[in-house]
Scaffold this motif. Sequence first.
Motif, PDB file in Angstrom:
ATOM      1  N   ASN A  53     -11.147   8.727  -0.994  1.00 28.40           N
ATOM      2  CA  ASN A  53     -10.059   8.502  -0.046  1.00 28.40           C
ATOM      3  C   ASN A  53      -9.677   9.774   0.713  1.00 28.40           C
ATOM      4  O   ASN A  53      -8.890   9.712   1.658  1.00 28.40           O
ATOM      5  CB  ASN A  53      -8.844   7.915  -0.774  1.00 28.40           C
ATOM      6  N   ARG A  55      -7.775  12.334   0.035  1.00 28.30           N
ATOM      7  CA  ARG A  55      -6.363  12.734   0.000  1.00 28.30           C
ATOM      8  C   ARG A  55      -6.024  13.382  -1.326  1.00 28.30           C
ATOM      9  O   ARG A  55      -6.633  13.085  -2.352  1.00 28.30           O
ATOM     10  CB  ARG A  55      -5.444  11.512   0.161  1.00 28.30           C
ATOM     11  N   PHE A  98       7.304   2.238  -5.444  1.00 24.05           N
ATOM     12  CA  PHE A  98       6.600   1.550  -4.344  1.00 24.05           C
ATOM     13  C   PHE A  98       7.396   1.686  -3.045  1.00 24.05           C
ATOM     14  O   PHE A  98       6.828   1.904  -1.982  1.00 24.05           O
ATOM     15  CB  PHE A  98       6.376   0.067  -4.688  1.00 24.05           C
ATOM     16  N   TRP A  99       8.697   1.535  -3.150  1.00 22.42           N
ATOM     17  CA  TRP A  99       9.550   1.651  -1.946  1.00 22.42           C
ATOM     18  C   TRP A  99       9.414   3.048  -1.338  1.00 22.42           C
ATOM     19  O   TRP A  99       9.318   3.190  -0.118  1.00 22.42           O
ATOM     20  CB  TRP A  99      11.012   1.356  -2.325  1.00 22.42           C
ATOM     21  N   TYR A 102       6.250   3.249   0.633  1.00 24.14           N
ATOM     22  CA  TYR A 102       6.152   2.360   1.797  1.00 24.14           C
ATOM     23  C   TYR A 102       7.218   2.649   2.850  1.00 24.14           C
ATOM     24  O   TYR A 102       6.929   2.662   4.049  1.00 24.14           O
ATOM     25  CB  TYR A 102       6.268   0.892   1.344  1.00 24.14           C
ATOM     26  N   ASN A 103       8.464   2.878   2.413  1.00 22.94           N
ATOM     27  CA  ASN A 103       9.569   3.000   3.364  1.00 22.94           C
ATOM     28  C   ASN A 103      10.057   4.428   3.582  1.00 22.94           C
ATOM     29  O   ASN A 103      10.733   4.704   4.566  1.00 22.94           O
ATOM     30  CB  ASN A 103      10.780   2.179   2.880  1.00 22.94           C
ATOM     31  N   GLU A 105       8.237   7.792   2.328  1.00 24.19           N
ATOM     32  CA  GLU A 105       7.211   8.813   2.563  1.00 24.19           C
ATOM     33  C   GLU A 105       6.580   8.730   3.946  1.00 24.19           C
ATOM     34  O   GLU A 105       6.453   9.759   4.628  1.00 24.19           O
ATOM     35  CB  GLU A 105       6.149   8.715   1.445  1.00 24.19           C
ATOM     36  N   PRO A 106       6.175   7.537   4.438  1.00 23.42           N
ATOM     37  CA  PRO A 106       5.516   7.484   5.756  1.00 23.42           C
ATOM     38  C   PRO A 106       6.444   7.901   6.900  1.00 23.42           C
ATOM     39  O   PRO A 106       5.971   8.136   8.010  1.00 23.42           O
ATOM     40  CB  PRO A 106       5.110   6.015   5.902  1.00 23.42           C
ATOM     41  N   THR A 110       6.178  12.261   6.630  1.00 23.99           N
ATOM     42  CA  THR A 110       5.336  12.404   7.822  1.00 23.99           C
ATOM     43  C   THR A 110       6.036  13.236   8.888  1.00 23.99           C
ATOM     44  O   THR A 110       5.415  14.120   9.496  1.00 23.99           O
ATOM     45  CB  THR A 110       4.938  11.014   8.352  1.00 23.99           C
ATOM     46  N   ALA A 126      -0.185   9.103  20.388  1.00 18.23           N
ATOM     47  CA  ALA A 126       0.222   8.017  19.482  1.00 18.23           C
ATOM     48  C   ALA A 126       1.274   8.517  18.491  1.00 18.23           C
ATOM     49  O   ALA A 126       2.220   7.791  18.159  1.00 18.23           O
ATOM     50  CB  ALA A 126      -0.991   7.463  18.752  1.00 18.23           C
ATOM     51  N   ALA A 129       4.528   8.766  20.275  1.00 15.73           N
ATOM     52  CA  ALA A 129       5.103   7.429  20.494  1.00 15.73           C
ATOM     53  C   ALA A 129       5.755   6.886  19.225  1.00 15.73           C
ATOM     54  O   ALA A 129       6.671   6.069  19.280  1.00 15.73           O
ATOM     55  CB  ALA A 129       4.024   6.468  20.984  1.00 15.73           C
ATOM     56  N   LEU A 144      19.940   3.710   2.648  1.00 17.01           N
ATOM     57  CA  LEU A 144      19.783   2.783   1.527  1.00 17.01           C
ATOM     58  C   LEU A 144      19.924   3.530   0.194  1.00 17.01           C
ATOM     59  O   LEU A 144      20.577   3.063  -0.739  1.00 17.01           O
ATOM     60  CB  LEU A 144      18.437   2.072   1.633  1.00 17.01           C
TER      61      LEU A 144
END
Lengths: 205, 205
Positions: A53, A55, A98-99, A102-103, A105-106, A110, A126, A129, A144
Amino acid sequence: MSGLILHEYAPSGNCYKIRLIAAHLGIPLERRGYDILRGETRTPAFLSEVSANGRIPVLQAGDDYLPESGAACVYLAYGSALIPHDRFDHADMLRWMFWEQYNHEPNIATLRFWRAFIGEANLSEAQRAALPAKEAAGHDALALMDAHLARTDWFAAGRFTLADIALYAYTHVAGEGGFDLSRYPAVEAWLARVAALPRHVAMGA
Amino acid sequence: MSGLILHEYAPSGNCYKIRLIAAHLGIPLERRGYDILRGETRTPAFLSEVSANGRIPVLQAGDDYLPESGAACVYLAYGSALIPHDRFDHADMLRWMFWEQYNHEPNIATLRFWRAFIGEANLSEAQRAALPAKEAAGHDALALMDAHLARTDWFAAGRFTLADIALYAYTHVAGEGGFDLSRYPAVEAWLARVAALPRHVAMGA
């Protein structure tokens, strides 16, 4: 447990999670660094030997390689007090992990990487944008967390678990991505609680 | 186990994972549907009662609510043969589940949602700008799965686990996102193996 090797990029929060768990549990880790800005995890040797992968982190246990920080966290802490045994608490800890991937870290990790490591002037069209949506989603994630932490000291099971470690890693450096944490007082208080724990180590340690 | 309620949007692969586990384990689930295209998971009632994150699936067990499909999968299958007990195998199963949520779902499931549910003509500028990167990353994910499945029949522990269920959900409908699965023969053979298992149920069931 012996013979564990962490293949890492030290400033990565995903790698820091694993070092933080090792510190809390007193598990020795050998560390091997790769400069992701120079593509050192995309070389043929890394892809064939460490992870297809491309990473980090990858946790190596003997001849076995574990990519994905969440999986490495569970491997390292398996059977320890950092993982609840109760069926719901166990799943609730994973829910936050998992959260985070998904919600949180990205968006938060990033933007930190883009702004503090690559530099905003060097972003692609991109990426540029995507900035407003990632900024909004990052604030949604912090809001949250703040609402949750206004009601409870820790994320899952009423005590310090892998969920707190997973969320601490990139939250405590969210400022590097342009997020003003003073807007989230319950998050700031929780960050201080985590950092005050006896075996805590800093990201740069 | 009784009294489980799945808050879902039936065409979502993340919700299907939970129904598929329930079918394999013979666990009854009450289903409550929300139309995400009409914003039914962003209403004040949903946000305050079911999940502050405004997403499905959420698995309700009595008064406890579990968002995040991966967490709901582990809750449902806790102690069953679908979760390996061996320390490495257990973490390796989670590795694929985390990888699915980070590298697979945001590309393959998102393109399916954009193309088959929202429609390419209705995408925002930022979504349109993200299309090429998501298409490339989706193919990278399928190629990585294909290389893995060329060597082994199942993703983790040498047998059918939650890792296979988590990856089956969106892979078997990747064509709806524009991905040509005939380029990945080992993936196609694995999809057929999963669908041939005795208690398998289809997404539309």
